[in-house]
Design an enzyme around this catalytic site. Structure first.
Site, PDB file in Angstrom:
ATOM      1  N   THR A  72       0.845  -1.202   0.000  1.00 56.20           N
ATOM      2  CA  THR A  72       0.000   0.000   0.000  1.00 56.20           C
ATOM      3  C   THR A  72       0.876   1.247   0.000  1.00 56.20           C
ATOM      4  OG1 THR A  72      -1.772  -1.147   1.159  1.00 56.20           O
ATOM      5  CG2 THR A  72      -1.773   1.257   1.310  1.00 56.20           C
ATOM      6  N   ASN A 144      -5.451  -9.689  -7.734  1.00 59.43           N
ATOM      7  CA  ASN A 144      -5.663 -10.419  -6.485  1.00 59.43           C
ATOM      8  C   ASN A 144      -6.992 -11.160  -6.419  1.00 59.43           C
ATOM      9  OD1 ASN A 144      -6.237  -7.519  -6.475  1.00 59.43           O
ATOM     10  ND2 ASN A 144      -7.142  -7.884  -4.476  1.00 59.43           N
ATOM     11  N   THR A 241      13.445   5.683  11.398  1.00 62.47           N
ATOM     12  CA  THR A 241      14.462   4.658  11.641  1.00 62.47           C
ATOM     13  C   THR A 241      14.096   3.389  10.871  1.00 62.47           C
ATOM     14  OG1 THR A 241      14.811   5.577  13.821  1.00 62.47           O
ATOM     15  CG2 THR A 241      15.638   3.348  13.465  1.00 62.47           C
ATOM     16  N   CYS A 329      -9.899  -6.958   1.453  1.00 62.55           N
ATOM     17  CA  CYS A 329     -10.144  -5.546   1.772  1.00 62.55           C
ATOM     18  C   CYS A 329     -11.489  -5.054   1.272  1.00 62.55           C
ATOM     19  CB  CYS A 329      -9.045  -4.666   1.223  1.00 62.55           C
ATOM     20  SG  CYS A 329      -7.888  -5.550   0.242  1.00 62.55           S
TER      21      CYS A 329
END
Ligand SMILES: Cc1ncc(COP(=O)(O)O)c(C=O)c1O
Length: 382
Positions: A72, A144, A241, A329
């Site tokens: 995403t 998908n 990070t 989804c």
């Protein structure tokens, strides 16, 4: 009875080798890779060797791949990262893209490329939709919901012709090809120049790696605008990070997936073909969606006319069989799948469609049990 998991297109379990690769970075090797003492520099080296491992598999250079938290984010960075640089331009996306491509595209001037009933891009429509303002075309490698594989090489050749015509007219606007390859890592070659793509998104959660791990490949010379700014990590394109555990895990997962690919793809194709032929024999009204010849082996979308897919899915679940209604989804939404609508299925047909998807732990006996339940339940539900 043990669960029969048939939803590998939604999530895959973590490979034990991947877990082993990741573990040290949660404990002993916890250092911030931007720190300058020796121990931290060793962790930085591991991050960079994970990047080299990935670029080796993609045929890319280290400066062409950045780590993201999944597909995403990679899709958003590809689309928004380019479109914010060219705000007066246009992006084209296929009508069957994942929401993580469709939604960022909708933030800009965009058009959708139609697909044929098997889910393949209609190539002459694509050519006609590209105009002098098109800067980006985004077409997924494997869908998908259907498993349909797009002919990216051919698409890239069409784009190259258009680039040359543009240059001859003095139009220097770039024309990039992006692909969301989230469903492709277990079954297809991901070499970027063989595919002919300029940008590619990948994730770990579909290839037995960690969820929220991913990469965006972008060809040298592409100037992306970062979505996340701050400390300037990842070549200034994704501050924060670095997640070395997930980067190393993703690299290991991709390496294993590509190693296993020839044998595993053949195995799953044989399993799916046998499942499909039994299904046609036992439930002749069943319709298999997607392309017959251009389909990744792990997906089977099937319409069972007159059946309520949500109910059937839940009844299968009660019997220990886990499958999907459309994609994970869109499953919670009211409207039927945009992918099934794009291939011409009516709302009713879409509401009678289930997706089974297969992976490393799928066995013939699992599919036999599933077929038996499907026959019993469909007779009962009609
Ligand atoms: C084709 C495709 N693109 C993108 C995504 C989103 O990936 P992630 O969950 O890693 O952000 C998925 C996952 O469902 C997918 O199948």
């Amino acid at each position: 009875m043990k669960n029969i998991y048939l939803d590998y297109a939604a999530a895959t379990p973590l490979d034990p080798e991947v877990l082993k690769t990741m573990k040290p970075y949660f404990t002993d090797q916890f250092y911030n890779p931007s720190a300058t003492y020796l121990a931290a520099r060793a962790v930085r080296n591991d991050l960079e060797s994970a990047r080299r491992q990935i670029v080796g598999l993609l045929g890319a250079r280290p400066a062409e791949v950045i780590f993201t938290a999944g597909a995403t984010e990679a899709n958003n960075l590809a689309i928004q990262g380019i479109m914010r640089r060219f705000p007066d331009s246009e992006v084209l996306v296929s009508a069957i893209e994942h929401q993580s491509v469709l939604e960022p595209a909708r933030l800009f001037k965009n058009k959708e490329i139609p697909v044929d009933p098997s889910g393949l891009i209609i190539l002459n429509k694509l050519s006609n939709l590209i105009n002098d303002k098109t800067v980006l075309v985004s077409i997924m490698l494997v869908n998908n919901e259907l498993g349909t594989i797009q002919p990216l090489r051919e698409i890239s050749q069409i784009l190259e012709k258009i680039r040359n015509q543009r240059r001859a007219k003095g139009n220097n606007l770039p024309l990039y090809l992006h692909t969301d390859a989230a469903q492709a890592g277990n079954h297809l070659d991901l070499h970027v120049s063989r595919l002919g793509v300029d940008l590619m998104s990948l994730n770990g959660g579909k290839i037995y790696g960690p969820k929220q791990s991913g990469v965006l490949y972008f060809k040298t010379g592409i100037n992306l605008q970062p979505l996340i700014v701050g400390g300037g990590q990842e070549f200034g394109l994704r501050s924060g990070t670095e997640n070395v555990a997930f980067a190393a895990g993703l690299a290991k997962a991709l390496e294993i997936a590509q190693q296993k690919r020839p044998i595993e793809s053949k195995r799953l194709l044989e399993l799916r073909q046998s499942f499909e032929s039994q299904l046609r024999r036992l439930l002749p009204e069943a319709v298999v969606n997607g392309s017959k010849n251009h389909r990744a082996p792990h997906v089977l979308s099937v319409t069972l006319p007159g059946i309520d897919n949500e109910r059937l899915m839940m009844e299968l679940d009660e019997r220990g069989i886990q499958c999907a209604v459309g994609s994970a989804c869109s499953a919670s939404r009211e409207e039927a799948s945009h992918v099934l609508a794009a291939i011409g299925l009516s709302q009713d047909a879409a509401r009678s469609t289930l997706r089974f998807s297969f992976g490393r732990f799928t066995r013939q006996s699992d599919l036999e049990k599933t077929l038996k339940q499907l026959v019993l339940l469909t007779a009962h539900n009609r």
